[in-house]
Design an enzyme around this catalytic site. Structure first.
Site, PDB file in Angstrom:
ATOM      1  N   GLY A 208       0.833  -1.213   0.000  1.00  0.00           N
ATOM      2  CA  GLY A 208       0.000   0.000   0.000  1.00  0.00           C
ATOM      3  C   GLY A 208       0.864   1.258   0.000  1.00  0.00           C
ATOM      4  N   GLU A 225      -7.316  -0.220   0.469  1.00  0.00           N
ATOM      5  CA  GLU A 225      -8.063  -1.221   1.258  1.00  0.00           C
ATOM      6  C   GLU A 225      -7.033  -2.234   1.745  1.00  0.00           C
ATOM      7  OE1 GLU A 225     -11.265  -1.166   1.984  1.00  0.00           O
ATOM      8  OE2 GLU A 225     -11.779   0.580   0.798  1.00  0.00           O
ATOM      9  N   CYS A 259      -9.273 -10.626   4.926  1.00  0.00           N
ATOM     10  CA  CYS A 259      -8.766  -9.416   5.594  1.00  0.00           C
ATOM     11  C   CYS A 259      -9.572  -9.085   6.846  1.00  0.00           C
ATOM     12  CB  CYS A 259      -8.811  -8.247   4.617  1.00  0.00           C
ATOM     13  SG  CYS A 259     -10.441  -7.964   3.925  1.00  0.00           S
TER      14      CYS A 259
END
Ligand code: NDP
Length: 472
Positions: A208, A225, A259
């Site tokens: 990320g 996300e 997740c």
């Protein structure tokens, strides 16, 4: 070189040219205005629904090939949710698109003001491997609802699903406005270098950061996300049998590669043994995977990481612990009281291993969670409304559920996204539409009145009048 390049013999510059060509085509289509109409948006959403309905068999076969999932689980995880989400958006998108008139203060009168939703342009969607359709088609629903073109880069770690998306999407959606580019991390950086209008990335926190860095030179806004260690706090007043079943389920569903599964459990000491007993019973009842072999892990890299946690742990193994590298399977495993410093408690687990740690109080549980990066989800199991409220208000997490897990993801009325190192931005339902729209402030004025006092030179009298007009 990307995986595709390895197969086709294409060079880096060939790939760059192909990507630049795809992006140029999408930009042209977006500039033509055809993606702005409600009709176009509804057709794309209907296309996603039809694709999931008509090609369900191919989809579940690809997911079985990539992830070893059974058909029904794939339908639940990657077909049903996305179809419901697309239908939800299709029924509401016309309403979402409407401008929102705002009441204006007296000093603005006469005037009209409203918020006008504008598509951003071309949105890049980068998917993860664990739920390959959900994390590509979910953001796509938001992108097309908001009238954007989109380019999707599925994870190369699930090649059958990636190929399938590349083949099916042009059949069901406007092929000039939605494109799939296959490849690995270098392909992603190549796409980011095109300076697209927004990026939605699903993956881990470390990558990320790299996505955000790749987007920064073009000031491309990012929705990240990400993941993290989502705790389940269990109080002794909870229904322990139900709590255990719900927690254990998240560790076998998709082999715990989710997740928003419970990463670890913090349980009041007095309830620890009973909770663990029920978790073990539930895992035995679920009979996940072939006898004695455990559940399937996506690839050797992920298998070795998880097997490494088991090899390194000093915790008591209350259940499972076995693994089979040739079959890429790991037994659902319950670890009692691992040290908070060992790898299984420092890194996101993302697999069928469940550490259970005893705590002496709710204060200790909250302090434990708050001493670590903010998780994507926090779960609390209790019959006490006060305890539930305390966790909701004192623990910061992307989402939270009282007395269950993971269902926050399947309610399009609720935003889905992280906070801190579990991500930024949110989607699902209207939240996704907002995220991928520019909310333009519009003010419409008349030529008259045009008071002289509003312009310099400002006399004392004019200044006094203006001050009075702008009083809060
Ligand atoms: P990773 O973050 O490990 O991403 C792996 C991908 O990133 C690979 O395709 C890799 O390519 C690529 N990559 C590597 N380096 C770069 C770079 N410099 N620039 C761009 N891309 C790069 O995530 P996973 O796909 O393994 O997914 C697992 C994670 O996703 C978990 O943390 C999970 O929590 C999270 N997740 C979050 C969800 C959510 O909705 N919040 C949903 C699902 C998963 P290469 O192979 O070339 O190295």
């Amino acid at each position: 070189m990307t995986t595709d390049q390895a197969e086709t013999g294409a060079t880096d510059s060939d790939t760059t040219n192909v990507i630049a060509g795809v992006v140029a085509r999408l930009r042209k289509v977006h500039a033509s205005g055809r993606t702005r109409t409600a009709q176009w948006r509804i057709e794309q959403l209907r296309g996603i629904e039809r694709m999931l309905y008509e090609r369900e068999d191919e989809i579940t076969r690809a997911l079985a090939e990539d992830l070893g999932r059974d058909t029904f689980e794939s339908w639940m995880i990657d077909v049903l949710d996305v179809r419901l989400e697309a239908a939800y958006a299709r029924r509401r998108v016309r309403r979402w698109m409407l401008s929102r008139p705002r009441r204006l203060p007296l000093h603005q009168m006469p005037a009209l003001g409203w918020v006008q939703y504008e598509p951003l342009g071309v949105v890049l969607i980068i998917g993860a491997w664990n739920v390959p359709l959900t994390v590509t088609l979910g953001p796509l629903i938001a992108a097309v609802s908001a009238g954007n073109c989109a380019v999707i880069k599925p994870s190369e770690l699930v090649p059958a699903s990636s190929r399938l998306l590349a083949r099916l999407l042009p059949e069901y959606l406007d092929p000039d406005a939605v494109a799939v580019v296959e490849g690995d991390g270098r392909t992603t950086q190549n796409l980011l270098a095109q300076g697209l209008d927004h990026v939605v990335f699903t993956g881990g926190t470390e990558i990320g950061r790299k996505i955000m860095a790749g987007a920064a030179p073009h000031l491309t806004p990012v929705t990240l996300e990400l993941g993290g260690k989502s705790p389940a706090i269990v109080m002794r007043d909870a229904n322990l049998a139900v709590t255990a079943r719900r927690i254990a389920w998240t560790k076998v569903f998709n082999s715990g590669q989710s997740c928003i599964a419970a990463d670890y459990v913090l349980v009041e000491r007095a309830a620890r043994d009973e909770l663990v007993h029920h978790i073990v019973r539930s895992l035995e009842e679920f009979r996940a995977g072939p006898p004695g072999r455990g559940v399937r892990i996506v690839n050797e890299h992920q298998f070795d990481r998880l097997a490494g946690y088991l090899a390194d742990t000093e915790a008591t193994v209350a259940h499972g612990g076995g693994s089979d590298r040739a079959a890429l399977t790991i037994e659902p495993t319950v670890l009692m009281d691992p040290s908070p410093d060992e790898p299984v408690m420092r890194e996101e687990i993302f697999g069928p291993i469940l550490p259970v740690l005893a705590v002496d109080s709710l204060d200790e549980a909250i302090a434990f969670v708050n001493a670590r990066p903010k998780p994507l989800a926090a779960y609390v199991f209790t019959k006490s409304t006060r305890t539930g409220r305390r966790v909701l208000s004192e623990v910061s997490s992307g989402g939270a559920v009282v007395n269950h897990l993971t269902y926050q993801r399947v309610a399009p009325q609720l935003p889905f996204g992280g906070v801190g190192s579990s991500g930024m931005g949110r989607y699902h339902g209207k939240w996704g539409f907002d995220e991928l729209s520019h909310r333009k402030a519009v003010l419409v004025k008349l030529f008259k009145p045009d008071l002289r006092i509003a312009y310099p030179p400002y006399t004392d009298r004019a200044a006094k009048l203006i001050r009075r007009l702008y009083r809060p």
